[in-house]
Design a protein around this motif. Structure first.
Motif, mmCIF file in Angstrom:
data_model
loop_
_atom_site.group_PDB
_atom_site.id
_atom_site.type_symbol
_atom_site.label_atom_id
_atom_site.label_comp_id
_atom_site.label_asym_id
_atom_site.label_seq_id
_atom_site.Cartn_x
_atom_site.Cartn_y
_atom_site.Cartn_z
ATOM 1 N N ARG A 38 12.886 22.721 24.221
ATOM 2 C CA ARG A 38 14.003 23.234 23.432
ATOM 3 C C ARG A 38 13.956 22.599 22.044
ATOM 4 N NH1 ARG A 38 19.393 22.483 26.791
ATOM 5 N NH2 ARG A 38 20.220 23.373 24.861
ATOM 6 N N PRO A 39 13.326 23.251 21.075
ATOM 7 C CA PRO A 39 13.156 22.654 19.740
ATOM 8 C C PRO A 39 14.474 22.341 19.041
ATOM 9 C CG PRO A 39 12.524 24.970 19.747
ATOM 10 C CD PRO A 39 12.681 24.577 21.175
ATOM 11 N N GLU A 40 15.542 23.042 19.391
ATOM 12 C CA GLU A 40 16.831 22.766 18.748
ATOM 13 C C GLU A 40 17.409 21.408 19.172
ATOM 14 O OE1 GLU A 40 18.110 24.679 22.651
ATOM 15 O OE2 GLU A 40 16.407 24.757 21.251
ATOM 16 N N MET A 41 16.797 20.791 20.213
ATOM 17 C CA MET A 41 17.263 19.492 20.689
ATOM 18 C C MET A 41 16.447 18.332 20.124
ATOM 19 S SD MET A 41 19.907 20.232 22.423
ATOM 20 C CE MET A 41 20.314 18.813 23.424
ATOM 21 N N GLU A 42 15.586 18.628 19.165
ATOM 22 C CA GLU A 42 14.909 17.549 18.452
ATOM 23 C C GLU A 42 15.957 16.702 17.724
ATOM 24 O OE1 GLU A 42 11.181 17.895 15.693
ATOM 25 O OE2 GLU A 42 12.965 18.124 14.430
ATOM 26 N N THR A 43 15.721 15.391 17.651
ATOM 27 C CA THR A 43 16.693 14.518 17.007
ATOM 28 C C THR A 43 16.166 13.891 15.731
ATOM 29 O OG1 THR A 43 15.989 12.551 18.250
ATOM 30 C CG2 THR A 43 17.742 13.875 19.213
ATOM 31 N N ARG A 44 17.100 13.518 14.866
ATOM 32 C CA ARG A 44 16.836 12.605 13.756
ATOM 33 C C ARG A 44 17.465 11.285 14.185
ATOM 34 N NH1 ARG A 44 15.340 13.121 8.454
ATOM 35 N NH2 ARG A 44 15.455 15.386 8.585
ATOM 36 N N GLU A 45 16.673 10.202 14.149
ATOM 37 C CA GLU A 45 17.089 8.977 14.821
ATOM 38 C C GLU A 45 16.869 7.727 13.978
ATOM 39 O OE1 GLU A 45 16.176 7.622 19.276
ATOM 40 O OE2 GLU A 45 14.477 7.237 17.936
ATOM 41 N N LEU A 46 17.872 6.836 14.017
ATOM 42 C CA LEU A 46 17.738 5.471 13.522
ATOM 43 C C LEU A 46 17.724 4.534 14.726
ATOM 44 C CD1 LEU A 46 20.219 5.181 10.505
ATOM 45 C CD2 LEU A 46 17.728 5.126 10.407
ATOM 46 N N GLN A 47 16.778 3.613 14.753
ATOM 47 C CA GLN A 47 16.696 2.685 15.873
ATOM 48 C C GLN A 47 17.321 1.330 15.492
ATOM 49 O OE1 GLN A 47 13.376 3.729 14.615
ATOM 50 N NE2 GLN A 47 13.787 5.696 15.585
#
Length: 217
Positions: A38-47
Motif C-alpha cells: 500500500r504505497p499510500e502508507m509510506e511514512t516520512r520519519e524522524l528517529q
C-alpha cells in the motif's frame, strides 16, 4: 533535545522538522494490518526525537474531543475497560482494531493496577527516581509484534524536583497526523492529575520518541 516554552512553540517546530528532515520509510505492518503493498502508507520519519516543554498548558492543546476526555476517564478509572466506551466516539479510527469484541490491549487495563501504587510511592518517597508507569509488557507484547497491536507508549517516568512533578514520556512510535496531539494531551493530563492527587504543582513535560512519522496518505 529541543527545549520549548509552550506546546504551540513545540508543535510548530516539530512539524517543520518532520517535513523537512524526515526520511521516507516503508514498513510491512500498520498496527495489526498488512500494508506491504500500500504505497499510500509510506511514512516520512524522524528517529529518536526528543523535546521538553518548560511551561506546559493543557489548554494549548486541541485533542480530538469528546473522545480524548472519555479515554482519559477510562484510563484513570481503575476498572477493566476493553473495549470500553470511549472508542465509540471515534469509530472511524478504532473500530477496525476490535477483534472478537476486544482490542488487543487498552491503556486503561495496562494502568489500572499501577496507579494507586504509583501515588503511594510518590507520596512516601517523593524525591526517589524509581516512579515509573510501564505500558509495554514484555511477556505479552513481544510475541505479538507484527501480528497484533502493541502499545505505542513504553512508559512514563515521574520525578519531583524543585517542588514540581516532572514527567518524562517514552514512546516507541508516534503518528503525527492521527494521534500525536492526543497522545501528548493524555500524557500531560495524567501528569496534572497525579500532581493534583498529591497536592503538588506540575512541572516540565519531557518527551522521547523512537519513531515520529506521518503517512503519505
Amino acid at each position: 533535545m529541543r527545549i520549548f516554552r509552550t506546546f504551540p512553540d513545540a508543535l510548530g517546530e516539530i512539524k517543520r522538522e518532520l517535513l523537512e528532515m524526515g526520511i521516507r520509510v516503508s514498513t510491512q505492518t500498520y498496527q495489526d494490518q498488512d500494508i506491504a503493498y500500500r504505497p499510500e502508507m509510506e511514512t516520512r520519519e524522524l528517529q529518536n526525537y526528543s523535546y521538553t516543554v518548560t511551561q506546559p498548558n493543557l489548554g494549548d492543546l486541541s485533542p480530538t474531543q469528546p473522545w480524548a476526555d472519555s479515554e482519559f476517564s477510562e484510563r484513570i478509572s481503575g476498572l477493566e475497560c476493553n473495549p470500553g466506551e470511549a472508542w465509540k466516539l471515534r469509530p472511524e479510527v478504532w473500530k477496525q482494531f476490535i477483534h472478537n469484541g476486544r482490542f488487543s490491549y487498552t491503556y486503561a487495563d495496562r494502568l489500572r493496577h499501577q496507579l494507586s501504587a504509583l501515588l503511594y510511592n510518590l507520596d512516601t518517597y517523593p524525591d526517589n527516581r524509581n516512579h515509573i508507569l510501564t505500558i509495554w509488557t514484555e511477556a505479552i507484547d513481544l510475541p505479538r509484534v507484527g501480528q497484533q497491536r502493541v502499545p505505542c507508549s513504553i512508559s512514563l517516568h515521574f520525578m519531583r524536583r524543585e517542588d514540581k512533578l516532572i514527567m518524562t514520556y517514552y514512546q516507541r512510535s508516534a503518528d503525527w497526523t492521527t494521534h500525536f496531539v492526543n497522545d501528548v494531551y493524555l500524557a500531560h493530563r495524567l501528569q496534572l492529575w497525579i500532581a493534583t492527587q498529591l497536592g503538588w504543582t506540575s512541572g516540565k513535560f519531557v518527551h522521547f520518541i523512537g519513531s515520529l512519522h506521518t503517512y503519505k496518505k
